[in-house]
Scaffold this motif. Structure first.
Motif, PDB file in Angstrom:
ATOM      1  N   TYR A  36     -38.212  17.409  11.871  1.00  0.00           N
ATOM      2  CA  TYR A  36     -38.661  16.602  13.002  1.00  0.00           C
ATOM      3  C   TYR A  36     -40.106  16.134  12.900  1.00  0.00           C
ATOM      4  CZ  TYR A  36     -34.471  18.700  15.030  1.00  0.00           C
ATOM      5  OH  TYR A  36     -33.184  19.123  15.250  1.00  0.00           O
ATOM      6  N   ASP A  77     -36.505  22.509  19.560  1.00  0.00           N
ATOM      7  CA  ASP A  77     -36.867  21.937  18.268  1.00  0.00           C
ATOM      8  C   ASP A  77     -37.609  20.616  18.461  1.00  0.00           C
ATOM      9  OD1 ASP A  77     -35.715  23.935  16.654  1.00  0.00           O
ATOM     10  OD2 ASP A  77     -33.743  23.035  16.890  1.00  0.00           O
ATOM     11  N   TYR A  92     -39.164  11.589  21.057  1.00  0.00           N
ATOM     12  CA  TYR A  92     -39.243  12.042  19.668  1.00  0.00           C
ATOM     13  C   TYR A  92     -39.799  10.942  18.757  1.00  0.00           C
ATOM     14  CZ  TYR A  92     -37.152  16.649  20.094  1.00  0.00           C
ATOM     15  OH  TYR A  92     -36.937  17.973  20.387  1.00  0.00           O
ATOM     16  N   TRP A 109     -43.212  12.666  17.815  1.00  0.00           N
ATOM     17  CA  TRP A 109     -42.997  13.345  16.522  1.00  0.00           C
ATOM     18  C   TRP A 109     -42.689  12.369  15.395  1.00  0.00           C
ATOM     19  CZ3 TRP A 109     -45.456  16.950  18.253  1.00  0.00           C
ATOM     20  CH2 TRP A 109     -45.108  17.759  19.323  1.00  0.00           C
ATOM     21  N   TYR A 167     -40.034  10.684  14.863  1.00  0.00           N
ATOM     22  CA  TYR A 167     -38.699  11.032  14.362  1.00  0.00           C
ATOM     23  C   TYR A 167     -37.643  10.270  15.164  1.00  0.00           C
ATOM     24  CZ  TYR A 167     -34.587  13.812  13.146  1.00  0.00           C
ATOM     25  OH  TYR A 167     -33.332  14.211  12.705  1.00  0.00           O
ATOM     26  N   LEU A 175     -34.478  10.399  16.671  1.00  0.00           N
ATOM     27  CA  LEU A 175     -33.498  11.375  17.146  1.00  0.00           C
ATOM     28  C   LEU A 175     -32.191  10.657  17.471  1.00  0.00           C
ATOM     29  CD1 LEU A 175     -33.362  14.464  18.039  1.00  0.00           C
ATOM     30  CD2 LEU A 175     -33.714  13.596  20.367  1.00  0.00           C
ATOM     31  N   GLU A 206     -27.790  14.439  17.966  1.00  0.00           N
ATOM     32  CA  GLU A 206     -28.816  15.480  17.884  1.00  0.00           C
ATOM     33  C   GLU A 206     -29.349  15.837  19.271  1.00  0.00           C
ATOM     34  OE1 GLU A 206     -31.092  14.998  13.635  1.00  0.00           O
ATOM     35  OE2 GLU A 206     -31.334  13.378  15.088  1.00  0.00           O
TER      36      GLU A 206
END
Length: 369
Positions: A98, A304, A346, A350, A352, A354, A358
């Motif tokens: 992540y 997470d 996310y 991050w 990322y 997602l 997920e």
């Protein structure tokens, strides 16, 4: 193999002991800076006033940053992952996917100060950061703490308020210092949207209707984040109340250990537990007779790459506001889709992408029980 393993262990212990000796000798010597490295030498500088009301001279163009600990690391990832020269600790295997890949290969500096200080001074000096950033809650000793770090390392050290009420403004300040105003504004706007929504919705909830929440951590769930601790600030923020109110409260309130008997005496309306806790066994173990368990009002907090509630209390709390608000008050926090919010978060925080699958897997212990 045993002999070889013993040698490796001895080498690790020797290295650890030497690191501790170096750190202590540097921290407690009266010789000023820890090395001859001067990040201000030969560069254009500017003076910044931080949130500890300290005027700090820093390089005008900062490309190398050290975070003071886990909270600072997390807050810097969204805006300055490319400028970090180290992290508080390396991401674990469940976090790796992540987070930006470069974080996996950076040296670890540990926690710079406080009761849990693990500062690796040798690694810090070798990394040659141009500034140290401390981000988090305002402690009474914050000014002296920052002065101490700056004096002993010889590196400009800045503190900015990382609590929910001040987080958006902190990102705008970071954006200006790091010349990343556009990225900072996008992050700050999301935080503003979050805090304004929570304030608006909290006003709709009468005091007598506020849900009491037990926020349990650890393998037993009985190490709780108590009322007024920085780790539990999301609970009050969204209009709920903490089920655990200790007689004495400090900002180290997270991890207050309670007995199971006290839970039965106080009967929280809702139980939320961190990953790795007793969530899956609650309906069949000694928690099973609690009202919240019998009514199926116990949930596992998504975790997470970091727990959405705290651990430590950093930008993860922003997502926790959306999650806990809609979980407890779906009729009030009702104008958004939690999966879509998680995906937006996310990407922004991050870096990322997602997937919907997920996100739903992360929410399997709460929204999609």
């Amino acid at each position: 193999m045993l002999i070889s393993g013993t040698k490796r262990t001895k080498k690790k212990l020797t290295a650890a002991i030497m690191s501790i000796i170096v750190s202590f000798s540097l921290l407690f010597s009266g010789c000023g800076n820890a090395s001859e490295y001067d990040p201000l030498d030969g560069v254009e500088t500017e003076t910044v006033t931080d949130d500890a009301d300290r005027e700090v001279k820093i390089p005008a163009d900062i490309s190398r940053i050290a975070p003071s600990g886990a909270t600072a690391t997390m807050m810097l990832i969204p805006i300055a992952s490319d400028k970090l020269v180290g992290v508080s600790s390396s991401p674990n295997t469940s976090q790796e996917k992540y987070l930006p890949e470069n974080l996996l290969y950076l040296p670890t500096f540990g926690q710079f100060y406080g009761a849990k200080s693990t500062l690796n001074m040798e690694a810090l000096i070798e990394a040659k950061p141009q500034a140290v950033f401390d981000l988090g809650d305002v402690k009474k000793s914050i000014k002296s703490d920052m002065d101490m770090i700056q004096k002993q390392t010889g590196i400009p050290t800045l503190f900015f308020d990382g609590t929910l009420d001040h987080m958006a403004e902190t990102y705008r300040k970071l954006g200006k210092i790091l010349h990343k105003e556009a990225e900072a504004e996008e992050i700050a706007a999301f935080i503003d949207r979050t805090t304004e929504m929570a304030r608006r919705n909290k006003e709709k909830i009468p005091l007598e209707d506020r849900v009491s929440v037990l926020y349990g951590t650890g393998a037993t769930g009985l190490a709780v984040n108590a009322n007024k601790s920085s780790q539990a600030q999301v609970i009050d923020y969204i209009g709920a109340r903490n089920a655990v109110i200790p007689e004495e409260m400090t900002n180290k309130g997270g991890g207050t250990v309670v007995s199971l008997e006290s839970l039965y005496e106080n009967e929280p309306d809702v139980i939320i537990l961190t990953k790795g806790g007793p969530y899956k066994d609650l309906a069949t173990n000694e928690w099973s007779a609690l009202k919240a368990v019998k009514e199926d009002k116990y949930y596992e907090i998504p975790g997470d790459p970091y727990c959405w509630m705290s651990g430590p209390p950093s930008v993860n709390m922003v997502l926790g506001v959306w999650w806990l608000g809609q979980l407890l008050y779906p009729d009030i926090y009702n104008d958004y889709d939690m999966v879509e919010i998680a995906q937006e978060y996310y990407r922004l925080f991050w870096h990322y992408d997602l997937s919907e699958e997920e996100a739903k897997n992360m929410l399997s212990g709460s929204y999609f029980k």
